[in-house]
Design a protein around this motif. Structure first.
Motif, PDB file in Angstrom:
ATOM      1  N   MET A 147       0.815  -1.213   0.000  1.00  0.00           N
ATOM      2  CA  MET A 147       0.000   0.000   0.000  1.00  0.00           C
ATOM      3  C   MET A 147       0.837   1.245   0.000  1.00  0.00           C
ATOM      4  N   TRP A 148       2.060   1.070   0.477  1.00  0.00           N
ATOM      5  CA  TRP A 148       2.974   2.193   0.380  1.00  0.00           C
ATOM      6  C   TRP A 148       3.833   2.004  -0.844  1.00  0.00           C
ATOM      7  N   ARG A 149       3.291   1.306  -1.893  1.00  0.00           N
ATOM      8  CA  ARG A 149       4.154   0.975  -3.001  1.00  0.00           C
ATOM      9  C   ARG A 149       4.576   2.244  -3.737  1.00  0.00           C
ATOM     10  N   GLY A 150       4.700   3.285  -2.957  1.00  0.00           N
ATOM     11  CA  GLY A 150       4.997   4.577  -3.517  1.00  0.00           C
ATOM     12  C   GLY A 150       6.267   4.556  -4.308  1.00  0.00           C
ATOM     13  N   GLY A 151       7.352   4.361  -3.635  1.00  0.00           N
ATOM     14  CA  GLY A 151       8.625   4.486  -4.308  1.00  0.00           C
ATOM     15  C   GLY A 151       9.252   3.137  -4.498  1.00  0.00           C
ATOM     16  N   SER A 152      10.038   3.051  -5.549  1.00  0.00           N
ATOM     17  CA  SER A 152      10.735   1.799  -5.742  1.00  0.00           C
ATOM     18  C   SER A 152      12.102   1.915  -5.116  1.00  0.00           C
TER      19      SER A 152
ATOM     20  N   TRP B 221       8.346  12.328 -10.228  1.00  0.00           N
ATOM     21  CA  TRP B 221       8.739  10.938  -9.933  1.00  0.00           C
ATOM     22  C   TRP B 221       8.727  10.641  -8.447  1.00  0.00           C
ATOM     23  N   GLY B 222       9.081  11.671  -7.650  1.00  0.00           N
ATOM     24  CA  GLY B 222       9.296  11.440  -6.223  1.00  0.00           C
ATOM     25  C   GLY B 222       8.034  11.478  -5.384  1.00  0.00           C
ATOM     26  N   MET B 223       6.960  12.181  -5.863  1.00  0.00           N
ATOM     27  CA  MET B 223       5.750  12.283  -5.028  1.00  0.00           C
ATOM     28  C   MET B 223       4.444  12.020  -5.789  1.00  0.00           C
ATOM     29  N   PHE B 224       4.333  12.565  -7.007  1.00  0.00           N
ATOM     30  CA  PHE B 224       3.077  12.391  -7.746  1.00  0.00           C
ATOM     31  C   PHE B 224       2.867  10.903  -8.078  1.00  0.00           C
TER      32      PHE B 224
ATOM     33  N   CYS C 268       2.384  17.015  -9.712  1.00  0.00           N
ATOM     34  CA  CYS C 268       3.044  17.489  -8.496  1.00  0.00           C
ATOM     35  C   CYS C 268       2.220  17.049  -7.278  1.00  0.00           C
ATOM     36  N   TYR C 269       2.686  17.394  -6.098  1.00  0.00           N
ATOM     37  CA  TYR C 269       2.069  16.943  -4.847  1.00  0.00           C
ATOM     38  C   TYR C 269       1.584  18.179  -4.105  1.00  0.00           C
TER      39      TYR C 269
ATOM     40  N   VAL D 272       9.246   9.569   0.924  1.00  0.00           N
ATOM     41  CA  VAL D 272      10.210  10.632   0.606  1.00  0.00           C
ATOM     42  C   VAL D 272      11.143  10.873   1.787  1.00  0.00           C
ATOM     43  N   ARG D 273      10.615  10.775   3.019  1.00  0.00           N
ATOM     44  CA  ARG D 273      11.493  10.998   4.188  1.00  0.00           C
ATOM     45  C   ARG D 273      12.647   9.999   4.184  1.00  0.00           C
ATOM     46  N   GLN D 274      12.346   8.733   3.837  1.00  0.00           N
ATOM     47  CA  GLN D 274      13.468   7.774   3.841  1.00  0.00           C
ATOM     48  C   GLN D 274      14.463   8.112   2.731  1.00  0.00           C
ATOM     49  N   SER D 275      13.986   8.624   1.604  1.00  0.00           N
ATOM     50  CA  SER D 275      14.939   8.953   0.535  1.00  0.00           C
ATOM     51  C   SER D 275      15.740  10.205   0.905  1.00  0.00           C
TER      52      SER D 275
END
Ligand SMILES: CCCCCCCCCCCCCCCCCCCCC/C=C/C(=O)SCCNC(=O)CCNC(=O)[C@H](O)C(C)(C)COP(=O)(O)OP(=O)(O)OC[C@H]1O[C@@H](n2cnc3c(N)ncnc32)[C@H](O)[C@@H]1OP(=O)(O)O
Ligand SMILES: Cc1cc2nc3c(=O)[nH]c(=O)nc-3n(C[C@H](O)[C@H](O)[C@H](O)COP(=O)(O)OP(=O)(O)OC[C@H]3O[C@@H](n4cnc5c(N)ncnc54)[C@H](O)[C@@H]3O)c2cc1C
Length: 710
Positions: free
Chosen positions: A1-6, A146-149, A177-178, A327-330
């Motif tokens: 569900m957090w498959r946000g970022g790879s 790429w990072g948020m949208f 954008c976010y 994003v915080r982890q990145s």
């Protein structure tokens, strides 16, 4: 569900699938002397002014590159991408601080378009493409796209919504954008005012900005580039406010980029520093009853039916914050990059720069040999490595939590939130301060734009604010710490990074056994001192909150929040130290690599202990004498790092292009470069400055006339 970022370190997905690659080599530095400014200087052959420094290294630098990058493959890919960017004139950045805002923004659009063209032409993988983006090193709308949208749609959109929107985003057919923060509220997400009211008659949401303070304000890429946004707004249906939810909203025409009816948008204006984050079009956005179809509400976590019924899936509502967690982890991984760049510049320049100490006409002392320079610089070098390794660990934790969430296991959600929030706050605050310290470590020349440090600082400092103000995030960590402490009495065993709190009986009364400076090299002694300090600070806070006579817990928390911040920092520093110690315990190949990392780990831990000695002493886990022994050992460690310092920053493997600093050049040939760079300034385009005839000449003439009358 957090498959946000790879996880880009492992992701091999190709945007396009042919293996064709081009090879690029680092172009030799050619000292192009300026025709006017440097007639008296002869073109110099390529010399390595730092060769003597490199010769004193007691470890295998190539293997250290592997330890830093994470794998041989990572070194290879990063190397290739860095050279690809460095050798392409479109990615030139040495003139960036001299461009006007409009020129800078256009330059950013050009670079992003060119980067995309190269990604397609060379059929780069996602990992390679992201590295290319990093080495281009210019904040721009692509970061938010790429990072948020994309992550927001992946994490909060249904399968169907992903199927519809992601292919468009992946091919840049739309740019997103976010849009969360508003003029009136950023930290307090629940306080956002934008509304999304369901209209069952038309099966649409009406997006509206009811007040000035509800104007979206800050989203990167919104000001000029984005065609779409994920907009966070209060969902209202059947007359009830269900709080904040995400919606995909088109903002601009896909034909001519003009704003759609009811949408007002623009850029919010110039930001801190020259160049720097001004390449980004942070924007303002207002809605006047803009209608979007119902299926543009991101419906993975909750839905609104055709009839207007609100249905919440049986998942924690905090999953709405998943994109921020990603994003915080990145950002933690990025902290080690920014810090290592600054440290690389300061270490190389400190080895080149000489001041005082000449005897009998002999050479002066390299400033790197001054103990004060070492005691300011080497902890930052150690911190760069510490943040790198904790960043890798956090990336692992994030991937692990994501997999668990997929399986509807929400047990590690709190751990992920505490670690990402706390590590984001500590690493960005330290890095921002460290970049400024590196500027000072480079003396006057550090203040020149050509040193690269002013721009690095200006571009980096907002990291302390975006993705959650650092104080607000640390208070989140503190709240979780207080909750954990309060559960200890009931016998509930803390897990993950809080597990040490389970040793409460022992840690509350243990006394360090250190009796010599060398004893501080024992990782168990360090670990115990850090655990005891963190736990005792947390327990003290919990006791003070509960003793705050007749106050409610929230009021006690508010009263004690400055202490709670310090307790949260102590807990996060413990995590960083623990992960560094664990890293050093692993098998690390390469001559001398493990020994260097061991030394850096000890420098990091003992430096923190020395800097926060008050905490350690106040909680009684160490004595003043043991504190003094730690400082003694720290001095010995600095001496151990000294001959390896230049090689330790070489291991970051940064090209001169990426460093963007005349002081941090690989070959250490800083003086001709400084001299040459000065002549490139637009002020030097004419010998006599513009304005001379208007302002200087009349002034001088007037004074001459006055004098002649005397
Ligand atoms: C051309 C080139 C192409 C290249 C292609 C490349 C492809 C590669 C792709 C990779 C690209 C990557 C790029 C990355 C670049 C990224 C760039 C980033 C730039 C940054 C721009 C900035 C963006 C922003 O700033 S966005 C806005 C951020 N805003 C915030 O952070 C707001 C902060 N506030 C909050 O988070 C909340 O308001 C909070 C947490 C302070 C309070 O929330 P609350 O709801 O009011 O809750 P509270 O009562 O405090 O807590 C309730 C409960 O919830 C728990 N909680 C809170 N948050 C979370 C969470 N996130 N997760 C889990 N749980 C959470 C909290 O602990 C409480 O728990 P209980 O006590 O148990 O109830
Ligand atoms: C360069 C940049 C890029 C950004 N990009 C985006 C983007 O793409 N999308 C987006 O939606 N947003 C973006 N933002 C907005 C950003 O997320 C917010 O600015 C950030 O979350 C801080 O919120 P705020 O501005 O409301 O600060 P505030 O909360 O107003 O902070 C002001 C002060 O109040 C203190 N404070 C606030 N609350 C508390 C509390 N509870 N306890 C103690 N102290 C408190 C803070 O510590 C701070 O000192 C960006 C911001 C910047 C600077």
């Amino acid at each position: 569900m957090w498959r946000g970022g790879s996880n880009t370190r492992t992701c091999k997905r190709r945007f396009f699938s042919s293996p064709t690659r081009s090879r690029h080599h680092r172009p030799p530095y050619i000292c192009r002397l300026h025709s006017r400014g440097s007639q008296h200087l002869k073109a110099m052959a390529e010399v390595d002014h730092l060769a003597a420094e490199r010769a004193t290294a007691r470890f295998d630098v190539e293997e250290m590159k592997v330890a830093w990058a994470g794998s041989r493959h990572a070194v290879h890919v990063a190397d290739r991408m860095a050279r690809l960017v460095a050798s392409d004139p479109v990615f030139r950045k040495d003139n960036r601080t001299m461009l006007s805002r409009k020129e800078l923004f256009k330059d950013t659009l050009r670079k992003a378009a060119h980067a995309w063209k190269r990604i397609v032409e060379l059929r780069l993988t996602e990992e390679e493409a992201d590295l290319l983006r990093q080495y281009v090193d210019q904040p721009g709308y692509v970061d938010l796209h790429w990072g948020m949208f994309v992550p927001a749609i992946k994490g909060q959109g249904t399968e169907e919504q992903q199927h519809k929107w992601l292919p468009l985003a992946y091919k840049f057919q739309i740019i997103g954008c976010y849009a969360q923060t508003e003029l009136g509220h950023g930290s307090n997400v629940q306080g956002l005012e934008t509304t999304a009211t369901f209209d069952p008659k038309t099966d649409e949401f009406v997006i509206h900005s009811p007040t000035l303070t509800s104007s979206k304000w800050w989203p990167g890429g919104l000001g000029k580039a984005s065609t779409h946004a994920v907009v966070y707004a209060r969902l209202i249906t059947e007359g009830k406010d269900y709080g904040i939810h995400g919606f995909i909203v088109q903002l601009r025409s896909l034909e001519d980029h003009s704003p759609l009816p009811g949408v007002t948008l623009g850029d919010i204006g110039g930001k801190f520093g020259s160049g720097a984050y001004n390449s980004m079009d942070n924007g303002v956005l207002r809605f006047d009853h803009v209608r979007i179809p119902r299926d543009q509400m991101l419906m993975r976590l909750s839905q609104v039916t055709r009839e207007g019924k609100y249905v919440h899936s049986n998942v924690p509502k905090q999953l709405l914050y998943g994109t921020m967690v990603y994003v915080r982890q990145s950002i933690v991984a990025d902290a080690s990059k920014a810090l290592s760049r600054a440290v690389c510049i300061a270490v190389r320049y400190s080895a080149v720069r000489k001041q005082f100490g000449s005897q009998d006409g002999g050479p002066e002392t390299q400033v790197l040999n001054y103990k004060t320079q070492q005691s300011r610089l080497f902890p930052l070098l150690a911190s760069a490595y510490a943040f790198r390794f904790v960043g890798d660990w956090l990336n692992w934790l994030y991937t692990d939590v994501t997999q668990k969430l997929e399986a509807k296991d929400f047990s590690t959600l709190q751990e992920a939130h505490a670690c990402t929030a706390g590590l984001k706050a500590v690493t960005t605050s330290v890095t921002a301060d460290a970049i400024e310290e590196c500027r000072k470590l480079c003396g006057g020349h550090g203040y020149l734009n050509s040193s690269g440090l002013p721009e690095l600082f200006a571009v980096y400092v907002p990291a302390c604010t975006y993705e959650g103000d650092n104080v607000v995030l640390l208070l989140q960590v503190a709240r979780i710490l207080m909750k954990t402490v309060s559960q200890l009495a009931s016998g509930k065993q803390p897990v993950g990074t809080m597990a040490y709190m389970g040793k409460v009986q022992y840690l509350m009364q243990c006394k360090s056994a250190v009796s010599s400076a060398e004893d501080w090299l024992n990782p168990d002694a360090i670990q115990e001192a850090f655990e005891a300090r963190a736990l005792r600070m947390a327990v003290n806070c919990a006791q003070n909150i509960s003793q705050a006579a007749s106050q409610e817990e929230a009021a006690g928390f508010y009263e004690r929040s400055p202490d709670l911040l310090e307790a949260a920092v102590a807990h996060i520093q413990l995590i960083i130290v623990t992960k560094f110690i664990e890293k050093v315990h692993q098998e690390i190949p390469g001559h001398g690599v493990k020994e260097q990392l061991q030394a850096l780990c000890n420098v990091y831990a003992l430096y923190i202990l020395h800097k926060h000695l008050g905490d350690f002493l106040a909680t009684g886990c160490i004595t003043p004498r043991q504190g003094a022994l730690a400082n003694e050992q720290l001095g010995k460690l600095y001496a151990q790092v000294r001959p390896n310092a230049v090689a330790l920053v070489d291991a970051f493997n940064y090209t001169d292009h990426y460093l963007g600093s005349v002081l941090g050049r690989y070959d250490g040939d800083v003086y001709p470069a400084l001299y040459e760079e000065a002549w490139k300034d637009p002020l030097n385009e004419t010998v006599v400055p513009e304005g001379y005839h208007e302002y200087l000449r009349p002034l001088i003439k007037q004074q001459q006339l006055k004098l002649s009358r005397l």
